[in-house]
Motif scaffolding. Structure first.
Motif, PDB file in Angstrom:
ATOM      1  N   ARG A 262       0.807  -1.222   0.000  1.00  0.00           N
ATOM      2  CA  ARG A 262       0.000   0.000   0.000  1.00  0.00           C
ATOM      3  C   ARG A 262       0.843   1.276   0.000  1.00  0.00           C
ATOM      4  N   THR A 263       2.170   1.147   0.005  1.00  0.00           N
ATOM      5  CA  THR A 263       2.986   2.334   0.283  1.00  0.00           C
ATOM      6  C   THR A 263       3.673   2.920  -0.952  1.00  0.00           C
ATOM      7  N   GLY A 264       3.185   2.561  -2.138  1.00  0.00           N
ATOM      8  CA  GLY A 264       3.818   3.059  -3.367  1.00  0.00           C
ATOM      9  C   GLY A 264       3.862   4.578  -3.445  1.00  0.00           C
ATOM     10  N   LEU A 265       2.817   5.254  -2.952  1.00  0.00           N
ATOM     11  CA  LEU A 265       2.825   6.724  -3.015  1.00  0.00           C
ATOM     12  C   LEU A 265       3.961   7.290  -2.169  1.00  0.00           C
ATOM     13  N   PHE A 266       4.127   6.764  -0.958  1.00  0.00           N
ATOM     14  CA  PHE A 266       5.143   7.321  -0.066  1.00  0.00           C
ATOM     15  C   PHE A 266       6.540   7.133  -0.674  1.00  0.00           C
ATOM     16  N   GLU A 267       6.748   5.942  -1.249  1.00  0.00           N
ATOM     17  CA  GLU A 267       8.025   5.649  -1.924  1.00  0.00           C
ATOM     18  C   GLU A 267       8.261   6.657  -3.063  1.00  0.00           C
ATOM     19  N   THR A 268       7.224   6.913  -3.829  1.00  0.00           N
ATOM     20  CA  THR A 268       7.343   7.828  -4.969  1.00  0.00           C
ATOM     21  C   THR A 268       7.626   9.251  -4.493  1.00  0.00           C
ATOM     22  N   LEU A 269       6.938   9.678  -3.442  1.00  0.00           N
ATOM     23  CA  LEU A 269       7.151  11.046  -2.939  1.00  0.00           C
ATOM     24  C   LEU A 269       8.586  11.212  -2.452  1.00  0.00           C
ATOM     25  N   VAL A 270       9.132  10.188  -1.801  1.00  0.00           N
ATOM     26  CA  VAL A 270      10.529  10.274  -1.331  1.00  0.00           C
ATOM     27  C   VAL A 270      11.461  10.386  -2.543  1.00  0.00           C
ATOM     28  N   GLU A 271      11.182   9.625  -3.597  1.00  0.00           N
ATOM     29  CA  GLU A 271      11.995   9.738  -4.825  1.00  0.00           C
ATOM     30  C   GLU A 271      11.905  11.152  -5.412  1.00  0.00           C
ATOM     31  N   LEU A 299       9.989  19.586  -4.635  1.00  0.00           N
ATOM     32  CA  LEU A 299       9.824  18.277  -5.287  1.00  0.00           C
ATOM     33  C   LEU A 299      10.342  18.344  -6.712  1.00  0.00           C
ATOM     34  N   ARG A 300      10.790  17.170  -7.234  1.00  0.00           N
ATOM     35  CA  ARG A 300      11.156  17.096  -8.648  1.00  0.00           C
ATOM     36  C   ARG A 300      10.376  15.958  -9.301  1.00  0.00           C
ATOM     37  N   GLY A 301      10.126  16.114 -10.614  1.00  0.00           N
ATOM     38  CA  GLY A 301       9.354  15.116 -11.360  1.00  0.00           C
ATOM     39  C   GLY A 301      10.095  13.792 -11.442  1.00  0.00           C
ATOM     40  N   VAL A 302       9.336  12.694 -11.526  1.00  0.00           N
ATOM     41  CA  VAL A 302       9.925  11.355 -11.644  1.00  0.00           C
ATOM     42  C   VAL A 302       9.099  10.537 -12.634  1.00  0.00           C
ATOM     43  N   SER A 303       9.641   9.377 -13.031  1.00  0.00           N
ATOM     44  CA  SER A 303       8.851   8.394 -13.774  1.00  0.00           C
ATOM     45  C   SER A 303       8.452   7.322 -12.783  1.00  0.00           C
ATOM     46  N   VAL A 304       7.162   7.122 -12.630  1.00  0.00           N
ATOM     47  CA  VAL A 304       6.694   6.124 -11.667  1.00  0.00           C
ATOM     48  C   VAL A 304       6.631   4.782 -12.396  1.00  0.00           C
ATOM     49  N   PRO A 305       7.358   3.764 -11.925  1.00  0.00           N
ATOM     50  CA  PRO A 305       7.341   2.480 -12.633  1.00  0.00           C
ATOM     51  C   PRO A 305       5.923   1.899 -12.691  1.00  0.00           C
ATOM     52  N   ALA A 306       5.557   1.376 -13.858  1.00  0.00           N
ATOM     53  CA  ALA A 306       4.193   0.849 -14.038  1.00  0.00           C
ATOM     54  C   ALA A 306       3.894  -0.262 -13.038  1.00  0.00           C
ATOM     55  N   ASP A 307       4.914  -1.056 -12.672  1.00  0.00           N
ATOM     56  CA  ASP A 307       4.612  -2.176 -11.765  1.00  0.00           C
ATOM     57  C   ASP A 307       4.398  -1.721 -10.320  1.00  0.00           C
ATOM     58  N   ARG A 308       4.528  -0.427 -10.066  1.00  0.00           N
ATOM     59  CA  ARG A 308       4.208   0.089  -8.732  1.00  0.00           C
ATOM     60  C   ARG A 308       2.704   0.405  -8.605  1.00  0.00           C
ATOM     61  N   ILE A 318      -3.850  12.263  -6.097  1.00  0.00           N
ATOM     62  CA  ILE A 318      -3.118  13.149  -5.174  1.00  0.00           C
ATOM     63  C   ILE A 318      -1.647  13.237  -5.572  1.00  0.00           C
ATOM     64  N   LEU A 319      -1.080  12.149  -6.127  1.00  0.00           N
ATOM     65  CA  LEU A 319       0.295  12.255  -6.633  1.00  0.00           C
ATOM     66  C   LEU A 319       0.368  13.307  -7.747  1.00  0.00           C
ATOM     67  N   GLY A 328       9.836  19.850 -13.263  1.00  0.00           N
ATOM     68  CA  GLY A 328       9.958  18.814 -14.296  1.00  0.00           C
ATOM     69  C   GLY A 328       8.734  17.911 -14.367  1.00  0.00           C
ATOM     70  N   ASP A 329       8.787  16.986 -15.319  1.00  0.00           N
ATOM     71  CA  ASP A 329       7.623  16.151 -15.632  1.00  0.00           C
ATOM     72  C   ASP A 329       7.552  14.920 -14.731  1.00  0.00           C
ATOM     73  N   THR A 330       6.327  14.516 -14.424  1.00  0.00           N
ATOM     74  CA  THR A 330       6.109  13.236 -13.740  1.00  0.00           C
ATOM     75  C   THR A 330       5.295  12.351 -14.667  1.00  0.00           C
ATOM     76  N   HIS A 331       5.865  11.183 -14.982  1.00  0.00           N
ATOM     77  CA  HIS A 331       5.213  10.229 -15.881  1.00  0.00           C
ATOM     78  C   HIS A 331       4.601   9.113 -15.055  1.00  0.00           C
ATOM     79  N   MET A 332       3.338   8.809 -15.368  1.00  0.00           N
ATOM     80  CA  MET A 332       2.648   7.721 -14.648  1.00  0.00           C
ATOM     81  C   MET A 332       2.062   6.790 -15.690  1.00  0.00           C
ATOM     82  N   ASP A 333       2.405   5.498 -15.593  1.00  0.00           N
ATOM     83  CA  ASP A 333       1.970   4.527 -16.602  1.00  0.00           C
ATOM     84  C   ASP A 333       1.397   3.275 -15.956  1.00  0.00           C
ATOM     85  N   GLY A 334       0.763   2.462 -16.803  1.00  0.00           N
ATOM     86  CA  GLY A 334       0.175   1.205 -16.314  1.00  0.00           C
ATOM     87  C   GLY A 334      -1.106   1.453 -15.539  1.00  0.00           C
TER      88      GLY A 334
END
Ligand code: S3P
Length: 434
Positions: A262-271, A299-308, A318-319, A328-334
């Protein structure tokens, strides 16, 4: 549902300690499993949002005794045989799909309905495998009738990463002849497996090259237990992101469920560079829990891995708000599943951000938010189509954007986060009737 609106405006830093409401997924499951267990189950910290209250009413209609004590502790006394009933799941896909699973193994006829949003949501993903097990369904969208009965166990590979589908099959498997097996290519939240064990059911989980295998033997009895529901990370996300984007803020949310699924958002925010820390890590009712501290961050933009995606599926709106402030850009896929949630969350997030001066590229199964590296203009009227998370996400945006942000249909926030406005106000947020 009111036709009112809520407006959020910048009003200085957010500070304080709050407790997120109980986890929605765990709350639904505690009522459903308690309702078929021998003896009594006591539940502390149950989320008293409209979705979960609809599941409580459904279990009552199906024959369980479900009561709330004056101290806020709920007790559920289960029945071995559920009874035929007509139930209304309101806005809740989790309630509808899990209840289909539990009634499928009982020789009863149950009519299931929901609100306008739930009536549009796909149910074949559940009626397909439950039909293979022997249950019969009239219709493939709500309202529909389920005729349960004797089931045979199946082995089923999930075509979509969905904890609701997995859970419906496992719940039906409790009363099926033989070994039920669900194979998930991507692991999804495992609260059903954990809670079944707490009720005394043997559930085997093994990881293999083709995914995670979850197995249970039919015919096992559940025994009532004591459950403490931790805070919902999907709800904690709103005050935490509000603190990250609002200058000068420091907010602690206590008692948040930190199940790694359930913690993918927190991991992404730290990245993204967020100053977000876990303190006081502990275990409650077999689930990892901690207090989360968020401080305003660049904050800086990231690519969020689809498997997350399965571990943060409800958190993309909210992300996307945090991403609007990032450099910068934040990419969200999957994210194809986001289009069949309480609303089409890709489309509504993109429209809402655009109305507030943020550019979003929308794809069939994803989106890219072009972060501004500063506060967006705001000023938009956001159409939520009755989606609680779309409403809360844009209100958070409004707390730190240049001009206020208004959302429609705010009453729907009570499906998952009753008291959202007063909790945010206790931190210093200005969210008022528009
Ligand atoms: C839930 C699973 C997720 C999630 C929903 C709750 C659950 O749905 O979006 O809010 O409690 O099992 P899917 O399983 O359809 O992805």
């Amino acid at each position: 549902m009111s036709t009112g609106r809520l407006t959020a405006r910048a009003s200085g830093s957010l500070n304080g300690r709050v407790r997120a409401p109980g986890d929605k997924s765990i709350s639904h499951r505690s009522l459903i499993l308690g309702g078929v267990a021998r003896g009594t189950t006591t539940i502390s910290g149950l989320l008293e949002g409209a979705d979960v209250l609809a599941t409580a009413a459904a279990m009552r209609a199906l024959g369980a005794t479900v009561q709330r004590g004056d101290d806020g502790v709920w007790t559920v006394t289960g029945v071995p045989h559920l009874t035929s009933a007509a139930i209304d799941c309101g806005n809740s896909g989790t309630g509808a799909r899990l209840l289909m699973g539990i009634v499928a193994g009982h020789d009863i006829r149950v009519t299931i309905d929901g609100d306008a949003s739930l009536r549009t949501r796909p149910m074949a993903r559940v009626t397909g495998p439950l039909g293979e097990m022997g249950a019969r369904f009239e219709g493939d969208r709500l309202p529909m009738t389920v005729q349960g009965g004797s089931l045979r166990a199946i082995g089923y590979r999930l075509p979509v990463a969905s904890a609701q589908v997995k859970s419906a099959i496992l719940l039906a498997g409790l009363r099926a002849a033989g070994l039920t097996e669900v194979i998930e290519p991507e692991p999804t939240r495992d609260h059903t497996e954990r809670m079944l064990r707490a009720f005394g059911v043997e559930v085997a989980v093994t990881d293999a090259a083709d995914g995670r295998h979850v197995r249970l033997m039919g015919g096992q009895d559940l025994t009532g237990t004591t459950i403490t529901v931790p805070g919902d990370p999907s709800s904690a996300a709103f005050p935490l992101v509000a603190a990250l984007i609002t200058p000068g803020s420091e907010v602690t949310v206590e008692g948040v469920l930190l199940n790694p699924l359930r913690t993918g958002l927190f991991e992404t925010l730290v990245e993204m560079g967020a100053d977000l820390k876990v303190i006081n890590a502990r275990e409650i009712s077999g689930e990892p829990v901690g207090d989360l501290v968020a401080r305003h961050s660049r904050l800086r933009g990231v690519s969020v891995p689809a498997d997350r995606a399965p571990s943060m599926i409800d958190e993309y709106p909210i992300l996307a708000m945090a991403a609007a402030f990032a450099e910068g850009d934040t990419h969200m896929d999957g994210l194809a599943e986001l289009r069949v949630k309480e609303s089409d969350r890709i489309a509504l997030t993109a429209r809402g951000l655009e109305a507030c001066g943020v550019t979003v590229d929308e794809r069939p199964d994803g989106m890219t938010v072009h972060g501004l590296g500063r506060a967006p203009a705001g000023g938009g009227l956001v159409h939520t189509h009755g989606d609680h998370r779309i409403a809360m996400a844009h209100l958070v945006l409004g707390l730190a954007s240049t001009a206020p942000v208004t959302v429609d249909e705010p009453d729907m926030i009570a499906t998952s986060f009753p008291g959202f406005v007063s909790l945010m106000a206790s931190l210093g947020a200005a969210v008022t009737d528009a």
